[in-house]
Design a protein around this motif. Structure first.
Motif, PDB file in Angstrom:
ATOM      1  N   ARG A  51       0.872  -1.181   0.000  1.00 49.79           N
ATOM      2  CA  ARG A  51       0.000   0.000   0.000  1.00 49.79           C
ATOM      3  C   ARG A  51       0.901   1.220   0.000  1.00 49.79           C
ATOM      4  N   THR A  52       0.560   2.203  -0.800  1.00 50.89           N
ATOM      5  CA  THR A  52       1.331   3.441  -0.835  1.00 50.89           C
ATOM      6  C   THR A  52       0.410   4.615  -0.546  1.00 50.89           C
ATOM      7  N   TYR A  53       1.013   5.686  -0.078  1.00 46.98           N
ATOM      8  CA  TYR A  53       0.270   6.896   0.259  1.00 46.98           C
ATOM      9  C   TYR A  53       1.023   8.089  -0.309  1.00 46.98           C
ATOM     10  N   LYS A  54       0.299   9.011  -0.884  1.00 53.42           N
ATOM     11  CA  LYS A  54       0.881  10.268  -1.339  1.00 53.42           C
ATOM     12  C   LYS A  54      -0.104  11.367  -0.977  1.00 53.42           C
ATOM     13  N   GLY A  55       0.408  12.372  -0.241  1.00 56.53           N
ATOM     14  CA  GLY A  55      -0.482  13.442   0.140  1.00 56.53           C
ATOM     15  C   GLY A  55       0.234  14.581   0.826  1.00 56.53           C
ATOM     16  N   ALA A  56      -0.545  15.611   1.109  1.00 61.01           N
ATOM     17  CA  ALA A  56      -0.032  16.788   1.803  1.00 61.01           C
ATOM     18  C   ALA A  56      -0.089  16.542   3.302  1.00 61.01           C
ATOM     19  N   ILE A  57       0.852  17.147   4.012  1.00 60.89           N
ATOM     20  CA  ILE A  57       0.858  17.072   5.468  1.00 60.89           C
ATOM     21  C   ILE A  57       1.051  18.484   6.006  1.00 60.89           C
ATOM     22  N   GLU A  58       0.223  18.844   6.968  1.00 60.15           N
ATOM     23  CA  GLU A  58       0.364  20.117   7.670  1.00 60.15           C
ATOM     24  C   GLU A  58       0.557  19.803   9.141  1.00 60.15           C
ATOM     25  N   ILE A  59       1.482  20.525   9.760  1.00 60.26           N
ATOM     26  CA  ILE A  59       1.771  20.312  11.177  1.00 60.26           C
ATOM     27  C   ILE A  59       1.369  21.584  11.903  1.00 60.26           C
ATOM     28  N   GLU A  60       0.399  21.458  12.789  1.00 64.83           N
ATOM     29  CA  GLU A  60      -0.171  22.602  13.487  1.00 64.83           C
ATOM     30  C   GLU A  60       0.390  22.690  14.896  1.00 64.83           C
ATOM     31  N   GLY A  61       1.007  23.812  15.189  1.00 60.37           N
ATOM     32  CA  GLY A  61       1.565  24.066  16.509  1.00 60.37           C
ATOM     33  C   GLY A  61       2.241  25.421  16.511  1.00 60.37           C
ATOM     34  N   ASN A  62       2.335  26.047  17.680  1.00 60.50           N
ATOM     35  CA  ASN A  62       2.930  27.377  17.764  1.00 60.50           C
ATOM     36  C   ASN A  62       4.450  27.342  17.719  1.00 60.50           C
ATOM     37  N   LYS A  63       5.053  26.299  18.285  1.00 59.73           N
ATOM     38  CA  LYS A  63       6.513  26.249  18.385  1.00 59.73           C
ATOM     39  C   LYS A  63       7.167  25.331  17.357  1.00 59.73           C
ATOM     40  N   VAL A  64       6.391  24.482  16.739  1.00 59.12           N
ATOM     41  CA  VAL A  64       6.929  23.553  15.755  1.00 59.12           C
ATOM     42  C   VAL A  64       7.411  24.340  14.532  1.00 59.12           C
ATOM     43  N   PRO A  65       8.557  23.961  13.953  1.00 61.02           N
ATOM     44  CA  PRO A  65       9.064  24.707  12.797  1.00 61.02           C
ATOM     45  C   PRO A  65       8.076  24.703  11.629  1.00 61.02           C
ATOM     46  N   GLN A  66       7.882  25.852  11.051  1.00 61.83           N
ATOM     47  CA  GLN A  66       7.015  25.988   9.884  1.00 61.83           C
ATOM     48  C   GLN A  66       7.884  26.100   8.638  1.00 61.83           C
ATOM     49  N   THR A  72       5.972  25.508  -1.547  1.00 60.27           N
ATOM     50  CA  THR A  72       4.705  24.809  -1.737  1.00 60.27           C
ATOM     51  C   THR A  72       4.457  23.922  -0.515  1.00 60.27           C
ATOM     52  N   LYS A  73       3.268  23.327  -0.441  1.00 62.50           N
ATOM     53  CA  LYS A  73       2.901  22.492   0.707  1.00 62.50           C
ATOM     54  C   LYS A  73       3.876  21.341   0.907  1.00 62.50           C
ATOM     55  N   LEU A  74       3.956  20.906   2.153  1.00 61.16           N
ATOM     56  CA  LEU A  74       4.754  19.721   2.468  1.00 61.16           C
ATOM     57  C   LEU A  74       4.042  18.484   1.936  1.00 61.16           C
ATOM     58  N   VAL A  75       4.829  17.558   1.403  1.00 64.20           N
ATOM     59  CA  VAL A  75       4.304  16.343   0.805  1.00 64.20           C
ATOM     60  C   VAL A  75       4.965  15.147   1.476  1.00 64.20           C
ATOM     61  N   SER A  88       9.031  19.728   0.599  1.00 64.05           N
ATOM     62  CA  SER A  88       8.371  20.634  -0.329  1.00 64.05           C
ATOM     63  C   SER A  88       9.234  20.618  -1.581  1.00 64.05           C
ATOM     64  N   GLY A  89       8.649  20.325  -2.712  1.00 68.73           N
ATOM     65  CA  GLY A  89       9.424  20.155  -3.934  1.00 68.73           C
ATOM     66  C   GLY A  89       9.654  21.415  -4.742  1.00 68.73           C
ATOM     67  N   PHE A  90       8.962  22.511  -4.366  1.00 70.62           N
ATOM     68  CA  PHE A  90       9.060  23.714  -5.186  1.00 70.62           C
ATOM     69  C   PHE A  90       9.129  24.981  -4.343  1.00 70.62           C
ATOM     70  N   ARG A  91       9.802  25.978  -4.892  1.00 69.66           N
ATOM     71  CA  ARG A  91       9.863  27.307  -4.296  1.00 69.66           C
ATOM     72  C   ARG A  91       9.046  28.228  -5.183  1.00 69.66           C
ATOM     73  N   ILE A  92       8.147  28.998  -4.576  1.00 66.67           N
ATOM     74  CA  ILE A  92       7.311  29.949  -5.320  1.00 66.67           C
ATOM     75  C   ILE A  92       8.167  31.165  -5.635  1.00 66.67           C
ATOM     76  N   ILE A  93       8.221  31.546  -6.916  1.00 66.63           N
ATOM     77  CA  ILE A  93       9.153  32.598  -7.327  1.00 66.63           C
ATOM     78  C   ILE A  93       8.516  33.950  -7.615  1.00 66.63           C
ATOM     79  N   ASP A  94       7.184  34.016  -7.686  1.00 62.05           N
ATOM     80  CA  ASP A  94       6.553  35.327  -7.892  1.00 62.05           C
ATOM     81  C   ASP A  94       5.135  35.333  -7.352  1.00 62.05           C
ATOM     82  N   GLU A  95       4.506  36.503  -7.386  1.00 63.46           N
ATOM     83  CA  GLU A  95       3.172  36.659  -6.788  1.00 63.46           C
ATOM     84  C   GLU A  95       2.064  35.956  -7.565  1.00 63.46           C
ATOM     85  N   THR A  96       2.339  35.527  -8.803  1.00 68.16           N
ATOM     86  CA  THR A  96       1.328  34.791  -9.564  1.00 68.16           C
ATOM     87  C   THR A  96       1.299  33.313  -9.184  1.00 68.16           C
ATOM     88  N   GLY A  97       2.257  32.878  -8.370  1.00 68.18           N
ATOM     89  CA  GLY A  97       2.297  31.496  -7.920  1.00 68.18           C
ATOM     90  C   GLY A  97       3.193  30.590  -8.742  1.00 68.18           C
TER      91      GLY A  97
END
Length: 163
Positions: A51-66, A72-75, A88-97
């Motif tokens: 079984r494989t899984y591919k998805g986004a992960i968000e870690i919610e906390g005040n002190k945890v590193p963001q 782009t989102k963590l994968v 995160s596989g990509f860096r956003i380079i301008d305001e258009t995304g």
């Protein structure tokens, strides 16, 4: 009937899950904070039984590193083994995304075969982790003792698998 089951079995299954865990530093007492991990992705069954899984992960906390704001989102890609990375596989380079390839590793994940327990070695800015004072996120866990036991077991299982 077998044909219908086979079709159902191999169709990806969408999964949204929130897991409570703890964020703590190795070599110190107590926890830094309780955190929530939000997983949003797809499970796939394969002909070899994995079984494989591919998805986004968000870690919610005040002190945890963001992650940096220009990322782009963590994968998380779980391939059926007991180790993977969060990145995160990509860096956003301008305001258009628009984005360009640029890998940012958040941490190394050790998990069980069911992907129900996991621990994350959180990587610092220099792409390193220290066994004497590194940071960990372990879930599910309600306190440091439970998190430490769970993380040691998961890491030991992985290390014995690669030997």
């Amino acid at each position: 009937m077998v044909c219908l089951f086979s079709i159902w079995y191999f169709i990806p299954k969408h999964s949204i899950k929130t897991i409570n865990g703890v964020y703590y530093q190795v070599g110190t007492e107590g926890i830094i904070e309780s955190v929530k991990l939000h997983l949003d992705g797809e499970w796939r069954n394969h002909i070899n039984g994995k079984r494989t899984y591919k998805g986004a992960i968000e870690i919610e906390g005040n002190k945890v590193p963001q992650i940096p704001e220009d990322r782009t989102k963590l994968v998380l890609h779980y391939d059926g083994h007991n180790f993977t990375t969060i990145f995160s596989g990509f860096r956003i380079i301008d305001e258009t995304g628009r984005a360009e390839p640029d890998i940012f590793t958040y941490g190394w994940v050790y998990t069980d075969d069911k992907f129900s327990d996991f621990t994350i070695k959180v990587i610092n800015g220099a792409d390193q982790w220290s066994p004497s004072n590194g940071y960990m996120i372990t879930a599910p866990a309600k306190d440091r003792q439970e998190a430490t036991i769970r993380s040691q077991k998961l890491i030991k299982n992985f290390e014995s698998w690669i030997d």
